[in-house]
Design a protein around this motif. Structure first.
Motif, PDB file in Angstrom:
ATOM      1  N   VAL A  16       0.838  -1.201   0.000  1.00 50.81           N
ATOM      2  CA  VAL A  16       0.000   0.000   0.000  1.00 50.81           C
ATOM      3  C   VAL A  16       0.873   1.252   0.000  1.00 50.81           C
ATOM      4  CG1 VAL A  16      -1.708   1.318   1.314  1.00 50.81           C
ATOM      5  CG2 VAL A  16      -1.908  -1.173   1.148  1.00 50.81           C
ATOM      6  N   PHE A  17       1.930   1.240   0.797  1.00 46.55           N
ATOM      7  CA  PHE A  17       2.833   2.376   0.895  1.00 46.55           C
ATOM      8  C   PHE A  17       3.504   2.660  -0.445  1.00 46.55           C
ATOM      9  CE2 PHE A  17       7.056   4.120   2.298  1.00 46.55           C
ATOM     10  CZ  PHE A  17       6.558   5.335   2.740  1.00 46.55           C
ATOM     11  N   LEU A  18       3.991   1.601  -1.115  1.00 43.20           N
ATOM     12  CA  LEU A  18       4.645   1.773  -2.415  1.00 43.20           C
ATOM     13  C   LEU A  18       3.658   2.263  -3.470  1.00 43.20           C
ATOM     14  CD1 LEU A  18       7.159  -1.176  -2.912  1.00 43.20           C
ATOM     15  CD2 LEU A  18       7.650   1.252  -2.786  1.00 43.20           C
ATOM     16  N   PHE A  19       2.429   1.762  -3.404  1.00 45.32           N
ATOM     17  CA  PHE A  19       1.410   2.188  -4.360  1.00 45.32           C
ATOM     18  C   PHE A  19       1.164   3.693  -4.241  1.00 45.32           C
ATOM     19  CE2 PHE A  19      -3.066   3.075  -5.354  1.00 45.32           C
ATOM     20  CZ  PHE A  19      -3.096   2.669  -6.682  1.00 45.32           C
ATOM     21  N   VAL A  20       1.045   4.181  -3.008  1.00 44.22           N
ATOM     22  CA  VAL A  20       0.822   5.610  -2.791  1.00 44.22           C
ATOM     23  C   VAL A  20       2.005   6.424  -3.310  1.00 44.22           C
ATOM     24  CG1 VAL A  20       0.529   7.396  -1.040  1.00 44.22           C
ATOM     25  CG2 VAL A  20      -0.699   5.224  -0.830  1.00 44.22           C
ATOM     26  N   LEU A  21       3.231   5.964  -3.014  1.00 41.45           N
ATOM     27  CA  LEU A  21       4.418   6.690  -3.453  1.00 41.45           C
ATOM     28  C   LEU A  21       4.548   6.687  -4.978  1.00 41.45           C
ATOM     29  CD1 LEU A  21       7.068   5.563  -0.809  1.00 41.45           C
ATOM     30  CD2 LEU A  21       5.799   7.710  -0.906  1.00 41.45           C
ATOM     31  N   THR A  22       4.190   5.564  -5.607  1.00 45.19           N
ATOM     32  CA  THR A  22       4.259   5.478  -7.063  1.00 45.19           C
ATOM     33  C   THR A  22       3.278   6.441  -7.711  1.00 45.19           C
ATOM     34  OG1 THR A  22       4.875   3.154  -6.893  1.00 45.19           O
ATOM     35  CG2 THR A  22       4.145   3.924  -9.039  1.00 45.19           C
ATOM     36  N   ARG A  23       2.100   6.575  -7.101  1.00 43.80           N
ATOM     37  CA  ARG A  23       1.126   7.537  -7.613  1.00 43.80           C
ATOM     38  C   ARG A  23       1.654   8.969  -7.499  1.00 43.80           C
ATOM     39  NH1 ARG A  23      -3.278   6.299 -10.555  1.00 43.80           N
ATOM     40  NH2 ARG A  23      -4.453   7.957  -9.519  1.00 43.80           N
ATOM     41  N   VAL A  39      17.244   2.681 -12.094  1.00 48.06           N
ATOM     42  CA  VAL A  39      17.971   2.328 -10.869  1.00 48.06           C
ATOM     43  C   VAL A  39      17.066   2.491  -9.652  1.00 48.06           C
ATOM     44  CG1 VAL A  39      19.894   2.989  -9.367  1.00 48.06           C
ATOM     45  CG2 VAL A  39      20.227   2.873 -11.839  1.00 48.06           C
ATOM     46  N   ILE A  40      16.304   3.570  -9.612  1.00 42.56           N
ATOM     47  CA  ILE A  40      15.404   3.819  -8.485  1.00 42.56           C
ATOM     48  C   ILE A  40      14.363   2.711  -8.374  1.00 42.56           C
ATOM     49  CG2 ILE A  40      13.590   5.362  -7.641  1.00 42.56           C
ATOM     50  CD1 ILE A  40      15.196   7.664  -8.849  1.00 42.56           C
ATOM     51  N   GLY A  45      12.179  -1.803  -5.332  1.00 44.30           N
ATOM     52  CA  GLY A  45      11.679  -3.176  -5.296  1.00 44.30           C
ATOM     53  C   GLY A  45      12.474  -4.046  -4.336  1.00 44.30           C
ATOM     54  N   ASP A  46      13.789  -3.868  -4.325  1.00 50.66           N
ATOM     55  CA  ASP A  46      14.641  -4.643  -3.433  1.00 50.66           C
ATOM     56  C   ASP A  46      14.372  -4.287  -1.977  1.00 50.66           C
ATOM     57  OD1 ASP A  46      16.876  -6.521  -3.026  1.00 50.66           O
ATOM     58  OD2 ASP A  46      17.918  -4.734  -2.279  1.00 50.66           O
ATOM     59  N   LEU A  47      14.252  -2.982  -1.689  1.00 56.57           N
ATOM     60  CA  LEU A  47      13.961  -2.546  -0.323  1.00 56.57           C
ATOM     61  C   LEU A  47      12.605  -3.070   0.152  1.00 56.57           C
ATOM     62  CD1 LEU A  47      15.191   1.167  -0.392  1.00 56.57           C
ATOM     63  CD2 LEU A  47      16.167  -0.704   0.948  1.00 56.57           C
ATOM     64  N   ALA A  48      11.607  -2.993  -0.724  1.00 62.57           N
ATOM     65  CA  ALA A  48      10.275  -3.458  -0.349  1.00 62.57           C
ATOM     66  C   ALA A  48      10.292  -4.954  -0.053  1.00 62.57           C
ATOM     67  CB  ALA A  48       9.279  -3.148  -1.470  1.00 62.57           C
ATOM     68  N   GLY A  49      11.018  -5.723  -0.858  1.00 60.40           N
ATOM     69  CA  GLY A  49      11.100  -7.160  -0.609  1.00 60.40           C
ATOM     70  C   GLY A  49      11.796  -7.483   0.701  1.00 60.40           C
ATOM     71  N   ASN A  50      12.855  -6.742   1.020  1.00 58.20           N
ATOM     72  CA  ASN A  50      13.610  -7.003   2.252  1.00 58.20           C
ATOM     73  C   ASN A  50      12.791  -6.699   3.499  1.00 58.20           C
ATOM     74  OD1 ASN A  50      15.940  -7.955   1.038  1.00 58.20           O
ATOM     75  ND2 ASN A  50      16.849  -5.927   0.856  1.00 58.20           N
TER      76      ASN A  50
END
Length: 286
Positions: A16-23, A39-40, A45-50
């Motif tokens: 949910v957090f990534l979705f908001v930031l992507t918007r 690169v970003i 994606g790597d940070l979100a997975g970790n």
């Protein structure tokens, strides 16, 4: 809290957090990526997975890292809107690879582009001879923009001196058997007209999966019952036939009348109608 539930909660909240930031970052992040944005995207994606799966790590530390990786490009993107120099620095610039049908080998080397890669990109655009290309530029997004030589470009109505009507968006006036009032109004039609057209086609609205009104105001439908054949719109061919009949009638009247004024009127009207048919005939045949 068990580990599996902990991971599920962390993953869902991160999503949910990534979705908001992507918007917030905008649609550009999912269309044409620059090297910097590429690169970003990988890092986010790597940070979100970790932080989603590593239950031993501090969740909020991961959130702070993601915020940094989002805020920095957001600020830089705002700055690049006002500075062309920064845009070139962060997004790069296009480079000409072909000019006047000649490959610029030095520019190929600067972009680390091989001849095979260039030919492959041209083939994806249905171009098989470099000599046919007037101009080709490798954009900062990695796409190859190609301009064919004038004599090889597709023929357009403008070349033939034809004036076409302004194209309007096709409106989906029916979806899943339900009339869509807003698109119907945008097409300049009403429900009465739509139901009348469906009756002409011999179909009921409940059997219509999709109904569209095109630029010319004609209704085309796709039915749930694929075996049922729907007749093609006949309004334009019928109008063309009527115009040609009127033209023939005017010529006939001019030949049969003995009145000179009437004869002149019929001939003039016939000539004017002939010009009209020549101008819109192509449109009515489409």
């Amino acid at each position: 809290m068990s580990d599996w539930l902990h991971i599920a909660v962390r993953a869902l909240s991160t999503l949910v957090f990534l979705f908001v930031l992507t918007r917030i970052l905008g649609k550009k992040q999912i269309s044409q990526l620059t090297f910097f944005e590429y690169v970003i995207g990988i890092t986010l994606g790597d940070l979100a997975g970790n932080i989603s799966t590593d239950v031993e790590s501090n969740y909020w530390h991961g959130i702070i890292a993601i915020l940094v990786w989002v805020l920095v490009p957001f600020i830089l993107e705002t700055l690049t809107l006002k500075s062309k120099t920064l845009r070139i620095w962060f997004e790069g610039r296009g480079r000409v690879l072909i000019k006047d049908g000649k490959i610029l080998e030095d520019n190929l080397k600067k972009e680390r582009y091989t001849g095979d890669e260039l030919l492959e990109q041209l083939r994806t655009k249905s171009i098989f001879r470099v000599a046919d290309v007037e101009f080709a530029m490798l954009e900062s997004s990695g796409d190859l923009s190609v301009l064919l030589k004038s004599e090889l470009q597709p023929l357009t109505p403008k070349h033939l001196g034809m004036k076409l009507v302004t194209e309007k968006p096709t409106q989906a006036v029916m979806m899943d058997g339900v009339i869509q009032n807003e698109p119907l109004a945008a097409a300049g039609r009403g429900q009465g007209w739509l139901l009348n057209e469906l009756e002409k086609l011999g179909v009921i609205k409940e059997n219509v999966f999709l109904g569209q009104v095109d630029t010319h105001g004609e209704l085309t439908v796709d039915l749930y019952d694929d075996k049922l054949q729907v007749p093609q719109p006949t309004e334009r061919p019928a109008l063309l036939a009527m115009l040609k009949k009127c033209e023939a009638d005017l010529e006939l009247y001019s030949l049969t009348t003995q009145d000179k004024e009437a004869k002149q009127m019929y001939e003039t009207s016939s000539e004017q109608l002939t010009k009209v048919i020549q101008q819109i005939g192509v449109l009515l045949k489409m």
